[in-house]
Scaffold this active site. Structure first.
Site, PDB file in Angstrom:
ATOM      1  N   HIS A   1       0.845  -1.199   0.000  1.00  0.00           N
ATOM      2  CA  HIS A   1       0.000   0.000   0.000  1.00  0.00           C
ATOM      3  C   HIS A   1       0.879   1.248   0.000  1.00  0.00           C
ATOM      4  O   HIS A   1       1.877   1.295   0.710  1.00  0.00           O
ATOM      5  CB  HIS A   1      -0.902   0.019   1.249  1.00  0.00           C
TER       6      HIS A   1
ATOM      7  N   TYR B   1      -8.716   5.182   8.270  1.00  0.00           N
ATOM      8  CA  TYR B   1      -8.750   5.514   9.697  1.00  0.00           C
ATOM      9  C   TYR B   1      -9.760   6.647   9.844  1.00  0.00           C
ATOM     10  O   TYR B   1      -9.579   7.710   9.236  1.00  0.00           O
ATOM     11  CB  TYR B   1      -7.379   5.999  10.186  1.00  0.00           C
TER      12      TYR B   1
ATOM     13  N   PRO C   1      -3.110  -0.331  19.426  1.00  0.00           N
ATOM     14  CA  PRO C   1      -2.911  -0.787  18.050  1.00  0.00           C
ATOM     15  C   PRO C   1      -3.052   0.281  16.964  1.00  0.00           C
ATOM     16  O   PRO C   1      -2.750   0.005  15.806  1.00  0.00           O
ATOM     17  CB  PRO C   1      -3.992  -1.865  17.881  1.00  0.00           C
TER      18      PRO C   1
ATOM     19  N   LYS D   1       1.911  -0.762  15.240  1.00  0.00           N
ATOM     20  CA  LYS D   1       3.340  -0.884  15.544  1.00  0.00           C
ATOM     21  C   LYS D   1       3.755  -2.143  16.310  1.00  0.00           C
ATOM     22  O   LYS D   1       4.949  -2.466  16.365  1.00  0.00           O
ATOM     23  CB  LYS D   1       3.800   0.328  16.376  1.00  0.00           C
TER      24      LYS D   1
ATOM     25  N   TYR E   1       4.533   6.159  10.384  1.00  0.00           N
ATOM     26  CA  TYR E   1       3.686   5.004  10.073  1.00  0.00           C
ATOM     27  C   TYR E   1       4.449   4.016   9.190  1.00  0.00           C
ATOM     28  O   TYR E   1       4.443   2.810   9.436  1.00  0.00           O
ATOM     29  CB  TYR E   1       2.404   5.456   9.372  1.00  0.00           C
TER      30      TYR E   1
END
Ligand code: FAD
Ligand code: DHB
Length: 385
Positions: free
Chosen positions: A72, A195, A288, A292, A378
């Site tokens: 992605h 998200y 979560p 990570k 990220y």
């Protein structure tokens, strides 16, 4: 039994450490309370950052990941009326991969490099402050067993005995919400993860494959999954993820798993005491939201394997001496990032918090500097950060 490294726990940290040590010519025995089938089927993390992918690929564990995993470029951030894509490749030069922890676990078992004693009981660590530590346990027939080792690696997650075997300081933050997670046999309704901030609470649309979706809803602590029949879950996901917004649709499907996960941040320092080294969830837990947990476990054992090969094969103690400090730099960075993502995206019920969160979301989606900070964290920092 006698080995160079006795590893407690056959999760991703323990099995990958055994694999890396074997490649470096150091032998290890892993002990695990659960059965191989149980360990392989636990549904957990789903996102690998680029340094994890590079590491797994470089040690012969990348074949299925590259064939069946999905790369992605970034993620979507969503809130009522708005959806923005952050392109990590453009922003930070790195991508992430969707590849379940269950698959990483299967690849490690298939590699066959770890010698594992499954279904042990009463695991205890002894004399970790000396040069002759040992582990005792009972095997699946209930017979007492002992492993003498040069080093013990505590890779037994947050409920194992290792973290209690070292004098240490711990830092903890418990969050006032949990995640209700579902796995569903339906094609994901999105190409990349969403998200989503919503006044009812956070929602996340993730996936495992072109036919399996993984989705999460923020729920109050103590929520019973039985209070969330499938229809209610899909209805709430549709609302929070923006069904109908700019024509986007969430397609529901059969739910195959449903569970509630509490959220906390926890760091234990130091990550070494004498001949005991902690790695992965045994030393730290992150909520979560930043994806990570698994990546940190991989980063820890990468550093630890280098340190143990230098110590046990070459007689060089420097990397073992700096292991805890080296690992904790990244642990605290990921602890901050996970806390930041969590507090930016979860509803607290306070209107002042909500306005700050929306302001922060507008900033990370409209400023290149803001977006790059999120992307860099990220998609993951280099091992050794
Ligand atoms: P673990 O995977 O916990 O492995 C530890 C192993 O030690 C286990 O196999 C355990 O059975 C074994 N063990 C325990 N006690 C003993 C003992 N006494 N003797 C021998 N063996 C023992 N991260 C994300 O990024 N996204 C997610 O969605 C996500 N979901 C999660 C859901 C759950 C329920 C949990 C617990 C974690 C989740 N995580 C998630 C975090 C991620 O899965 C962990 O960070 C990762 O599994 C850490 O790997 P580990 O090997 O350190 O620990
Ligand atoms: C998944 C879990 C996460 O915590 C996250 O941030 C992204 C994806 C998952 O299980 O797919």
């Amino acid at each position: 039994m006698r080995t160079q490294v006795a590893i407690i726990g056959a999760g991703p940290a323990g099995l990958l450490l055994a694999h890396l040590l074997a490649r470096g010519g150091v032998d290890a025995i892993v002990v695990e309370t659960r059965s191989p089938e149980y360990v392989a089927s636990r549904i957990r993390a789903g996102i690998l950052e680029s340094s994890s992918v590079d590491l797994l690929t470089s040690v012969g564990l990348g074949e299925r990941l590259h064939a069946e995993g999905h790369e992605h470029r970034g993620i979507y951030l969503n809130w009522p009326g708005e959806r923005h894509h952050l392109d990590f490749v453009d922003l930070a030069g790195r991508s992430v991969w969707v590849y379940g922890q269950t698959e990483v676990q299967k690849d490690l078992v298939a590699a066959g490099t770890a010698s594992v004693v499954y279904e042990v009981g009463d695991t205890e660590l002894h004399d970790v402050g000396t040069e002759r530590p040992f582990v005792t346990f009972t095997d699946r027939e209930g017979r007492p067993q002992r492993i003498d080792a040069d080093v013990i690696a505590g890779c037994d997650g947050s409920f194992g005995p290792s973290r209690h075997a070292a004098p240490s300081e711990s830092y903890e933050r418990v969050y006032p919400y949990s995640w209700l997670g579902i796995l569903a046999d339906v094609a994901p309704s999105t190409d990349e993860l969403i998200y989503s901030w919503h006044p009812h609470g956070f929602a996340l649309h993730s996936m495992r494959s072109p036919t399996v979706s993984r989705l999460y809803l923020q729920v109050p602590n103590g929520t019973d999954p039985a209070d969330w029949p499938d229809d209610r879950v899909w209805e709430e996901l549709a609302l929070r993820l923006g069904h109908g917004q700019d024509g986007w649709k969430l397609t529901p499907g059969p739910v195959t798993d449903k569970s509630v996960l509490p959220m906390r941040s926890y760091v234990q320092t130091p990550m070494r005491h004498g001949r005991l080294f902690l790695a992965g969830d045994a030393a730290h837990i992150v909520p979560p939201t930043g994806a990570k947990g698994l990546n940190l476990a991989i980063a820890d054992v990468t550093l630890l394997s280098r340190a143990l090969v230098a110590l046990l094969k070459e007689g060089k103690p420097e990397l073992a001496g700096s292991y805890s400090d080296d690992a904790l730099r990244r642990v605290w960075r990921c602890t901050h990032f996970s806390w930041w993502m969590t507090t930016m995206l979860h509803a607290s019920g306070d209107e002042f918090d909500a306005q700050l969160q929306l302001s922060q979301l507008r900033w990370v989606t409209s400023s290149e500097a803001g977006a790059t900070g999120l992307a860099e964290n990220y998609a993951g920092l280099a091992i050794g950060f």
